[in-house]
Every structure is written in structure tokens, then in C-alpha cells.
Design a protein around this motif. Structure first.
Motif, PDB file in Angstrom:
ATOM      1  N   VAL A 181      21.677  -4.093  25.323  1.00  0.00           N
ATOM      2  CA  VAL A 181      21.404  -5.381  24.684  1.00  0.00           C
ATOM      3  C   VAL A 181      22.453  -6.365  25.176  1.00  0.00           C
ATOM      4  CG1 VAL A 181      21.189  -6.631  22.505  1.00  0.00           C
ATOM      5  CG2 VAL A 181      20.501  -4.226  22.631  1.00  0.00           C
ATOM      6  N   GLU A 182      22.008  -7.545  25.540  1.00  0.00           N
ATOM      7  CA  GLU A 182      22.916  -8.603  25.980  1.00  0.00           C
ATOM      8  C   GLU A 182      23.082  -9.615  24.846  1.00  0.00           C
ATOM      9  OE1 GLU A 182      23.175 -11.876  29.590  1.00  0.00           O
ATOM     10  OE2 GLU A 182      21.576 -10.400  29.572  1.00  0.00           O
ATOM     11  N   ALA A 183      24.332  -9.894  24.502  1.00  0.00           N
ATOM     12  CA  ALA A 183      24.638 -10.899  23.484  1.00  0.00           C
ATOM     13  C   ALA A 183      25.045 -12.176  24.201  1.00  0.00           C
ATOM     14  CB  ALA A 183      25.767 -10.419  22.577  1.00  0.00           C
ATOM     15  N   VAL A 184      24.199 -13.189  24.083  1.00  0.00           N
ATOM     16  CA  VAL A 184      24.427 -14.485  24.716  1.00  0.00           C
ATOM     17  C   VAL A 184      24.619 -15.485  23.581  1.00  0.00           C
ATOM     18  CG1 VAL A 184      23.467 -16.154  26.356  1.00  0.00           C
ATOM     19  CG2 VAL A 184      22.806 -13.766  26.516  1.00  0.00           C
ATOM     20  N   ASP A 185      25.258 -16.593  23.852  1.00  0.00           N
ATOM     21  CA  ASP A 185      25.414 -17.618  22.817  1.00  0.00           C
ATOM     22  C   ASP A 185      24.064 -18.316  22.617  1.00  0.00           C
ATOM     23  OD1 ASP A 185      28.138 -16.959  22.996  1.00  0.00           O
ATOM     24  OD2 ASP A 185      28.499 -18.536  24.432  1.00  0.00           O
ATOM     25  N   HIS A 186      23.345 -18.227  21.698  1.00  0.00           N
ATOM     26  CA  HIS A 186      23.211 -17.613  20.404  1.00  0.00           C
ATOM     27  C   HIS A 186      21.903 -16.857  20.312  1.00  0.00           C
ATOM     28  CE1 HIS A 186      26.265 -20.743  19.684  1.00  0.00           C
ATOM     29  NE2 HIS A 186      26.794 -19.777  18.953  1.00  0.00           N
ATOM     30  N   GLN A 244      30.164 -16.994  25.642  1.00  0.00           N
ATOM     31  CA  GLN A 244      31.508 -17.552  25.599  1.00  0.00           C
ATOM     32  C   GLN A 244      32.180 -17.382  24.239  1.00  0.00           C
ATOM     33  OE1 GLN A 244      32.923 -18.836  28.456  1.00  0.00           O
ATOM     34  NE2 GLN A 244      31.037 -18.014  29.339  1.00  0.00           N
ATOM     35  N   GLU A 245      31.432 -16.839  23.265  1.00  0.00           N
ATOM     36  CA  GLU A 245      31.950 -16.690  21.912  1.00  0.00           C
ATOM     37  C   GLU A 245      31.990 -15.220  21.512  1.00  0.00           C
ATOM     38  OE1 GLU A 245      30.038 -19.248  19.041  1.00  0.00           O
ATOM     39  OE2 GLU A 245      29.409 -20.618  20.622  1.00  0.00           O
ATOM     40  N   ILE A 246      32.778 -14.887  20.493  1.00  0.00           N
ATOM     41  CA  ILE A 246      32.803 -13.541  19.926  1.00  0.00           C
ATOM     42  C   ILE A 246      31.485 -13.305  19.190  1.00  0.00           C
ATOM     43  CG2 ILE A 246      33.892 -12.079  18.174  1.00  0.00           C
ATOM     44  CD1 ILE A 246      36.543 -13.447  18.863  1.00  0.00           C
ATOM     45  N   HIS A 247      30.963 -12.079  19.300  1.00  0.00           N
ATOM     46  CA  HIS A 247      29.723 -11.722  18.611  1.00  0.00           C
ATOM     47  C   HIS A 247      29.881 -10.403  17.876  1.00  0.00           C
ATOM     48  CE1 HIS A 247      27.575 -15.034  20.364  1.00  0.00           C
ATOM     49  NE2 HIS A 247      27.885 -14.632  21.583  1.00  0.00           N
ATOM     50  N   GLU A 248      28.894 -10.122  17.031  1.00  0.00           N
ATOM     51  CA  GLU A 248      28.765  -8.858  16.323  1.00  0.00           C
ATOM     52  C   GLU A 248      27.370  -8.314  16.597  1.00  0.00           C
ATOM     53  OE1 GLU A 248      31.398 -10.135  12.409  1.00  0.00           O
ATOM     54  OE2 GLU A 248      29.226 -10.036  12.222  1.00  0.00           O
ATOM     55  N   PHE A 249      27.198  -7.034  16.367  1.00  0.00           N
ATOM     56  CA  PHE A 249      25.873  -6.411  16.456  1.00  0.00           C
ATOM     57  C   PHE A 249      25.726  -5.566  15.205  1.00  0.00           C
ATOM     58  CE2 PHE A 249      22.859  -3.098  17.722  1.00  0.00           C
ATOM     59  CZ  PHE A 249      21.855  -3.859  18.298  1.00  0.00           C
ATOM     60  N   GLU A 250      24.836  -6.004  14.323  1.00  0.00           N
ATOM     61  CA  GLU A 250      24.630  -5.343  13.039  1.00  0.00           C
ATOM     62  C   GLU A 250      23.173  -4.910  12.927  1.00  0.00           C
ATOM     63  OE1 GLU A 250      27.674  -8.016  10.409  1.00  0.00           O
ATOM     64  OE2 GLU A 250      25.844  -8.963  11.165  1.00  0.00           O
ATOM     65  N   LYS A 269      25.983 -11.898  12.537  1.00  0.00           N
ATOM     66  CA  LYS A 269      26.215 -12.756  11.374  1.00  0.00           C
ATOM     67  C   LYS A 269      27.611 -13.363  11.410  1.00  0.00           C
ATOM     68  CE  LYS A 269      22.522 -11.242   8.543  1.00  0.00           C
ATOM     69  NZ  LYS A 269      22.035 -11.058   7.198  1.00  0.00           N
ATOM     70  N   PHE A 270      28.189 -13.418  12.603  1.00  0.00           N
ATOM     71  CA  PHE A 270      29.486 -14.070  12.793  1.00  0.00           C
ATOM     72  C   PHE A 270      29.282 -15.580  12.703  1.00  0.00           C
ATOM     73  CE2 PHE A 270      32.910 -15.766  15.522  1.00  0.00           C
ATOM     74  CZ  PHE A 270      34.005 -15.199  14.894  1.00  0.00           C
ATOM     75  N   GLU A 271      30.046 -16.209  11.831  1.00  0.00           N
ATOM     76  CA  GLU A 271      29.953 -17.654  11.580  1.00  0.00           C
ATOM     77  C   GLU A 271      28.500 -18.043  11.372  1.00  0.00           C
ATOM     78  OE1 GLU A 271      32.221 -19.454  14.767  1.00  0.00           O
ATOM     79  OE2 GLU A 271      34.106 -18.850  13.831  1.00  0.00           O
ATOM     80  N   ASP A 272      27.957 -18.988  12.128  1.00  0.00           N
ATOM     81  CA  ASP A 272      26.576 -19.460  11.936  1.00  0.00           C
ATOM     82  C   ASP A 272      25.609 -18.918  12.988  1.00  0.00           C
ATOM     83  OD1 ASP A 272      27.504 -20.846  14.142  1.00  0.00           O
ATOM     84  OD2 ASP A 272      26.631 -22.763  13.528  1.00  0.00           O
ATOM     85  N   HIS A 273      25.965 -17.832  13.663  1.00  0.00           N
ATOM     86  CA  HIS A 273      25.143 -17.326  14.771  1.00  0.00           C
ATOM     87  C   HIS A 273      23.749 -16.886  14.317  1.00  0.00           C
ATOM     88  CE1 HIS A 273      28.894 -16.442  17.460  1.00  0.00           C
ATOM     89  NE2 HIS A 273      28.926 -17.639  16.884  1.00  0.00           N
ATOM     90  N   TYR A 274      23.667 -16.245  13.149  1.00  0.00           N
ATOM     91  CA  TYR A 274      22.367 -15.804  12.635  1.00  0.00           C
ATOM     92  C   TYR A 274      21.448 -17.002  12.389  1.00  0.00           C
ATOM     93  CZ  TYR A 274      18.912 -13.419   9.735  1.00  0.00           C
ATOM     94  OH  TYR A 274      17.736 -12.916   9.229  1.00  0.00           O
ATOM     95  N   GLU A 275      21.993 -18.024  11.748  1.00  0.00           N
ATOM     96  CA  GLU A 275      21.205 -19.224  11.455  1.00  0.00           C
ATOM     97  C   GLU A 275      20.756 -19.928  12.732  1.00  0.00           C
ATOM     98  OE1 GLU A 275      23.352 -17.914   8.036  1.00  0.00           O
ATOM     99  OE2 GLU A 275      24.156 -18.457   9.993  1.00  0.00           O
ATOM    100  N   ARG A 276      21.487 -19.741  13.805  1.00  0.00           N
ATOM    101  CA  ARG A 276      21.140 -20.354  15.083  1.00  0.00           C
ATOM    102  C   ARG A 276      20.195 -19.498  15.906  1.00  0.00           C
ATOM    103  NH1 ARG A 276      26.638 -22.779  17.531  1.00  0.00           N
ATOM    104  NH2 ARG A 276      25.137 -23.775  18.916  1.00  0.00           N
ATOM    105  N   GLY A 277      19.764 -18.346  15.323  1.00  0.00           N
ATOM    106  CA  GLY A 277      18.724 -17.543  15.959  1.00  0.00           C
ATOM    107  C   GLY A 277      19.178 -16.248  16.596  1.00  0.00           C
ATOM    108  N   MET A 278      20.391 -15.811  16.329  1.00  0.00           N
ATOM    109  CA  MET A 278      20.905 -14.598  16.966  1.00  0.00           C
ATOM    110  C   MET A 278      20.490 -13.367  16.151  1.00  0.00           C
ATOM    111  SD  MET A 278      24.565 -14.131  18.699  1.00  0.00           S
ATOM    112  CE  MET A 278      24.739 -12.937  19.992  1.00  0.00           C
TER     113      MET A 278
END
Length: 119
Positions: free
Chosen positions: A33-38, A61-67, A103-112
Motif C-alpha cells: 500500500v502506498e501512502a500519498v498525501d492524502h 511529504q507528511e507523516i502518515h498512519e495505517f489503521e 487518522k493523523f490530523e485531518d488526513h481522514y477527512e481529506r480522503g485518506m
């Protein structure tokens, strides 16, 4: 002659088997899985029930989580996936539909987020 035919058929079987693979899974059986902003690429995954391993590579370019969630219940997670880093997570799941998210910061709300279907 029978031996030669057997060898050719075995070779053809191995070639076809080697080419048949789930597009989500690497040769080692790990789902990449590739984690891209966002967003996650892909945002839909399929896997067989049991032990499922993920390799999450942060190409953003940002820190991410995978939950991994079953409904609102958190199954397991990997935090602090820094840019350029790949982290692994192995979970045991029964058949069903799950969500994976950052769910780091607003990443989920932005579609991650994405959907994992386990059969």
C-alpha cells in the motif's frame, strides 16, 4: 517421449502459476500500500481470511498512519510512517469488510481511507 511431454507440461504449469497473482499482493504474500498525501493507493484491497500482512510505503511529504477498522473498532495500526519509510503490519482477520485509514490530523477527512474486503 513421455518424460519430455511431462517436463514441458510441468514447465507450462509453473509459468502460468507464477504469472497468476493478486494485483494487491507482492510475491511474498504481503499487500503493498502506498501512502500519498492524502490518499492510499490502492484505495480498495482484497485478501483471504487469516493472517494478512501489509507493507505501507510513505511516498508523500507528511507523516502518515495505517489503521485497520472493523466498523468503529480499531483492529491494529502502524503509526509514525515518515516520508520515505516503509512499515509493515500483520493482522488476523475473518471474512468481512474493513476500512483502512490514516487518522493523523485531518488526513481522514481529506480522503485518506480505503476498503479491505476479506473473503
Amino acid at each position: 517421449m513421455k518424460t519430455l511431454v511431462g517436463i514441458v507440461l510441468l514447465g507450462m504449469t509453473l509459468a502460468v502459476t507464477g504469472c497468476a497473482s493478486d494485483s494487491n499482493q507482492a510475491e511474498e504474500g504481503v499487500i503493498e500500500v502506498e501512502a500519498v498525501d492524502h490518499k492510499f493507493v490502492p484505495d480498495e484491497l482484497d485478501a483471504e481470511a487469516g493472517s494478512i500482512s501489509f507493507a505501507i510505503r510513505n511516498t508523500g511529504q507528511e507523516i502518515h498512519e495505517f489503521e485497520v477498522f472493523e466498523g468503529k473498532k480499531l483492529i491494529d495500526e502502524v503509526e509514525d510512517i515518515s516520508p520515505g519509510l516503509t512499515r509493515e503490519l500483520t493482522v488476523s482477520l475473518e471474512a468481512g469488510t474493513y476500512e483502512y485509514a490514516c487518522k493523523f490530523e485531518d488526513h481522514y477527512e481529506r480522503g485518506m481511507k480505503g476498503t479491505l474486503t476479506v473473503t
